[in-house]
Scaffold this motif. Structure first.
Motif, PDB file in Angstrom:
ATOM      1  N   ILE A  90      44.761 -20.609  36.173  1.00 49.04           N
ATOM      2  CA  ILE A  90      45.366 -21.182  37.372  1.00 49.04           C
ATOM      3  C   ILE A  90      45.574 -22.667  37.117  1.00 49.04           C
ATOM      4  CG2 ILE A  90      45.092 -21.590  39.860  1.00 49.04           C
ATOM      5  CD1 ILE A  90      45.005 -18.639  39.254  1.00 49.04           C
ATOM      6  N   MET A  91      46.805 -23.139  37.320  1.00 48.74           N
ATOM      7  CA  MET A  91      47.058 -24.562  37.079  1.00 48.74           C
ATOM      8  C   MET A  91      48.000 -25.139  38.123  1.00 48.74           C
ATOM      9  SD  MET A  91      49.438 -24.164  33.729  1.00 48.74           S
ATOM     10  CE  MET A  91      49.671 -22.414  33.500  1.00 48.74           C
ATOM     11  N   GLY A  92      47.956 -26.435  38.232  1.00 51.47           N
ATOM     12  CA  GLY A  92      48.789 -27.177  39.156  1.00 51.47           C
ATOM     13  C   GLY A  92      48.230 -28.567  39.293  1.00 51.47           C
ATOM     14  N   LYS A  93      48.974 -29.413  39.964  1.00 53.39           N
ATOM     15  CA  LYS A  93      48.541 -30.796  40.152  1.00 53.39           C
ATOM     16  C   LYS A  93      47.366 -30.848  41.116  1.00 53.39           C
ATOM     17  CE  LYS A  93      53.135 -32.727  39.336  1.00 53.39           C
ATOM     18  NZ  LYS A  93      54.272 -33.433  39.958  1.00 53.39           N
ATOM     19  N   SER A  94      46.724 -32.006  41.153  1.00 56.01           N
ATOM     20  CA  SER A  94      45.599 -32.236  42.049  1.00 56.01           C
ATOM     21  C   SER A  94      46.003 -31.961  43.489  1.00 56.01           C
ATOM     22  CB  SER A  94      45.138 -33.689  41.896  1.00 56.01           C
ATOM     23  OG  SER A  94      44.068 -33.957  42.755  1.00 56.01           O
ATOM     24  N   GLU A 115      39.517 -28.671  25.468  1.00 56.72           N
ATOM     25  CA  GLU A 115      40.478 -29.586  26.081  1.00 56.72           C
ATOM     26  C   GLU A 115      39.707 -30.587  26.919  1.00 56.72           C
ATOM     27  OE1 GLU A 115      41.284 -29.837  29.571  1.00 56.72           O
ATOM     28  OE2 GLU A 115      39.724 -28.408  30.078  1.00 56.72           O
ATOM     29  N   ILE A 116      40.289 -31.797  27.031  1.00 57.05           N
ATOM     30  CA  ILE A 116      39.657 -32.850  27.813  1.00 57.05           C
ATOM     31  C   ILE A 116      40.722 -33.733  28.451  1.00 57.05           C
ATOM     32  CG2 ILE A 116      39.427 -34.381  25.814  1.00 57.05           C
ATOM     33  CD1 ILE A 116      36.736 -35.350  27.113  1.00 57.05           C
ATOM     34  N   ARG A 117      40.432 -34.154  29.664  1.00 59.19           N
ATOM     35  CA  ARG A 117      41.282 -35.109  30.378  1.00 59.19           C
ATOM     36  C   ARG A 117      40.401 -36.234  30.859  1.00 59.19           C
ATOM     37  NH1 ARG A 117      41.149 -31.532  33.982  1.00 59.19           N
ATOM     38  NH2 ARG A 117      40.125 -30.221  32.489  1.00 59.19           N
ATOM     39  N   CYS A 118      40.849 -37.469  30.703  1.00 52.16           N
ATOM     40  CA  CYS A 118      40.078 -38.629  31.126  1.00 52.16           C
ATOM     41  C   CYS A 118      40.904 -39.419  32.131  1.00 52.16           C
ATOM     42  CB  CYS A 118      39.741 -39.512  29.928  1.00 52.16           C
ATOM     43  SG  CYS A 118      38.783 -38.662  28.661  1.00 52.16           S
ATOM     44  N   LEU A 176      48.280 -28.369  33.413  1.00 57.35           N
ATOM     45  CA  LEU A 176      49.251 -27.857  32.447  1.00 57.35           C
ATOM     46  C   LEU A 176      48.840 -28.244  31.026  1.00 57.35           C
ATOM     47  CD1 LEU A 176      51.885 -26.358  31.953  1.00 57.35           C
ATOM     48  CD2 LEU A 176      53.120 -28.478  32.424  1.00 57.35           C
ATOM     49  N   GLU A 177      48.331 -29.460  30.871  1.00 61.01           N
ATOM     50  CA  GLU A 177      47.868 -29.907  29.549  1.00 61.01           C
ATOM     51  C   GLU A 177      46.683 -29.063  29.072  1.00 61.01           C
ATOM     52  OE1 GLU A 177      50.042 -33.057  31.635  1.00 61.01           O
ATOM     53  OE2 GLU A 177      48.273 -31.938  32.214  1.00 61.01           O
ATOM     54  N   ALA A 178      45.783 -28.738  29.986  1.00 64.70           N
ATOM     55  CA  ALA A 178      44.636 -27.889  29.633  1.00 64.70           C
ATOM     56  C   ALA A 178      45.115 -26.496  29.226  1.00 64.70           C
ATOM     57  CB  ALA A 178      43.659 -27.804  30.797  1.00 64.70           C
ATOM     58  N   TYR A 179      46.114 -25.978  29.944  1.00 62.04           N
ATOM     59  CA  TYR A 179      46.689 -24.673  29.609  1.00 62.04           C
ATOM     60  C   TYR A 179      47.225 -24.674  28.178  1.00 62.04           C
ATOM     61  CZ  TYR A 179      50.243 -21.041  29.358  1.00 62.04           C
ATOM     62  OH  TYR A 179      51.030 -19.988  28.949  1.00 62.04           O
TER      63      TYR A 179
END
Length: 146
Positions: A7-11, A68-71, A103-106
């Motif tokens: 499941i993905m989408g913006k905040s 995957e990582i987001r900062c 989306l980046e994590a996907y």
């Protein structure tokens, strides 16, 4: 067969609610994947349910297992959100999983596990609606982190 529902989408797009409803539907038999974050707990959250809440030292120790990582650079410092290959997912087991992300994590999941194992679901919501939801969510917190 797609073993990982992503499941993905913006905040503030409603990912959490859709994730929760799908993961609670016993007929679907989806196993939750719990991601990690270094941000503080929000009101109503619990360790291991929404995220594994860790400090920077723990995140560093898991570095070699990160898929995957987001900062995000916030006024409170850098908050990291990441998924680690910590044994929660075993594609050979025949189990099906559900995870929530960006989306980046996907894209990183597809690189790591292969597109054939992932069923993407993208949630799109008007930016104005998302902004209102995000502000409302923070206003409901005992200690808002705007």
């Amino acid at each position: 067969m797609n073993e990982i529902v992503f499941i993905m989408g913006k905040s503030a797009s409603g990912k959490d609610r859709i994730y929760r409803e799908l993961s609670e539907d016993k007929a679907l038999g989806l196993n939750k994947i719990t991601m990690y974050t270094t941000r503080p707990l929000r009101s109503g959250e619990a360790e291991g349910r929404e995220y594994h809440f860790v400090d920077d030292d723990t995140a560093k120790r898991l570095e070699n297992k990160i898929i995957e990582i987001r900062c995000y650079d916030t006024v409170f410092g850098v908050w990291k959100y990441f998924t680690a290959d910590d044994g929660q997912i075993d594609l050979a087991s025949g189990k099906r999983y559900i995870v929530i992300g960006t989306l980046e994590a996907y894209d990183k999941f597809c690189e790591y596990y292969g597109n054939e194992h992932i069923m993407p679901i993208y949630i799109e919501v008007d930016d104005g609606v998302r902004l209102i939801r995000a502000v409302k969510r923070e206003m409901e917190q005992e200690n808002p982190h705007y």
